[in-house]
Design a protein around this motif. Structure first.
Motif, PDB file in Angstrom:
ATOM      1  N   UNK A 238       3.786 -27.054  14.753  1.00 29.33           N
ATOM      2  CA  UNK A 238       4.065 -28.323  15.420  1.00 29.33           C
ATOM      3  C   UNK A 238       2.807 -28.951  15.995  1.00 29.33           C
ATOM      4  N   UNK A 239       2.859 -30.255  16.175  1.00 29.75           N
ATOM      5  CA  UNK A 239       1.796 -30.960  16.875  1.00 29.75           C
ATOM      6  C   UNK A 239       2.268 -31.175  18.299  1.00 29.75           C
ATOM      7  N   UNK A 240       1.586 -30.557  19.259  1.00 30.13           N
ATOM      8  CA  UNK A 240       1.922 -30.744  20.670  1.00 30.13           C
ATOM      9  C   UNK A 240       1.119 -31.939  21.177  1.00 30.13           C
ATOM     10  N   UNK A 241       1.824 -32.921  21.739  1.00 31.90           N
ATOM     11  CA  UNK A 241       1.195 -34.170  22.151  1.00 31.90           C
ATOM     12  C   UNK A 241       1.182 -34.323  23.671  1.00 31.90           C
ATOM     13  N   UNK A 242       0.411 -35.282  24.143  1.00 33.29           N
ATOM     14  CA  UNK A 242       0.347 -35.568  25.577  1.00 33.29           C
ATOM     15  C   UNK A 242       1.701 -36.100  26.045  1.00 33.29           C
ATOM     16  N   UNK A 243       2.266 -35.527  27.128  1.00 33.84           N
ATOM     17  CA  UNK A 243       3.572 -35.964  27.634  1.00 33.84           C
ATOM     18  C   UNK A 243       3.498 -37.236  28.473  1.00 33.84           C
TER      19      UNK A 243
ATOM     20  N   UNK B   4       1.246 -23.146  16.358  1.00 35.89           N
ATOM     21  CA  UNK B   4       1.808 -22.365  15.252  1.00 35.89           C
ATOM     22  C   UNK B   4       2.926 -21.479  15.800  1.00 35.89           C
ATOM     23  N   UNK B   5       4.125 -22.058  15.899  1.00 35.00           N
ATOM     24  CA  UNK B   5       5.260 -21.355  16.491  1.00 35.00           C
ATOM     25  C   UNK B   5       5.575 -20.042  15.754  1.00 35.00           C
ATOM     26  N   UNK B   6       5.612 -20.031  14.388  1.00 37.08           N
ATOM     27  CA  UNK B   6       5.926 -18.765  13.708  1.00 37.08           C
ATOM     28  C   UNK B   6       4.961 -17.627  14.065  1.00 37.08           C
ATOM     29  N   UNK B   7       3.691 -17.944  14.274  1.00 37.74           N
ATOM     30  CA  UNK B   7       2.742 -16.881  14.596  1.00 37.74           C
ATOM     31  C   UNK B   7       3.003 -16.325  15.999  1.00 37.74           C
ATOM     32  N   UNK B   8       3.440 -17.182  16.922  1.00 36.74           N
ATOM     33  CA  UNK B   8       3.763 -16.747  18.279  1.00 36.74           C
ATOM     34  C   UNK B   8       5.033 -15.883  18.261  1.00 36.74           C
TER      35      UNK B   8
END
Length: 157
Positions: free
Chosen positions: A44-49, A108-112
């Protein structure tokens, strides 16, 4: 200063109340109050909230300080500090000015998840002691899917 700050989801996924995050530091509001997003198991791309200055940037977490002095922490996963940056790619630098929705970190959610860690993403207003000052969006109350960049909650100060 009395005002309200709209805080947007840094990633898409299922919106959840902060109290449901399985980590007492977040669920008890020790860091501050807000909401969380349980992301899909994909990169995922985590963006500024919010728009503001990137006050703190670590591979697994970041804080954006708005021009009105509201600091919003995005924490990518629980206990992810122990990964020492593995599974995270930063796309900004500490001190940068960012706009809400701007890419900050590739997550990288799957790696976490593969490391046995919970990928949930708490989003909290730093040092906010009053839970009542946070007005969660419908999605948070209903536990429904939310898109990255959609309204997550409003912080009233």
């Amino acid at each position: 200063m009395v005002g309200s700050t709209e805080v947007f989801a840094p990633v898409g996924g299922r919106a959840v109340p902060l109290a449901d995050v399985p980590d007492p530091v977040f669920s008890a509001g020790m860091v501050g109050h807000g909401a969380a997003v349980d992301p899909p198991h994909e990169v995922l791309e985590a963006v500024a909230p919010v728009s503001g200055k990137l006050l703190k940037l670590m591979p697994h977490a970041y804080i954006v300080m708005t021009p009105h002095g509201v600091g919003v922490l995005v924490h990518l996963g629980l206990d992810t500090v122990q990964l020492e940056g593995e599974g995270f790619t930063t796309h900004a630098s500490q001190g940068d000015d960012v706009t809400a929705g701007e890419l900050v970190i590739t997550y990288d959610v799957p790696s976490v998840v593969a490391k046995g860690l919970n990928p949930i993403v708490p989003v909290v207003v730093m040092d906010e002691r009053e839970a009542a000052n946070i007005v969660a969006s419908e999605a948070v109350f209903e536990g429904t899917q939310i898109l990255s960049g959609a309204a997550l909650f409003v912080a009233n100060r």
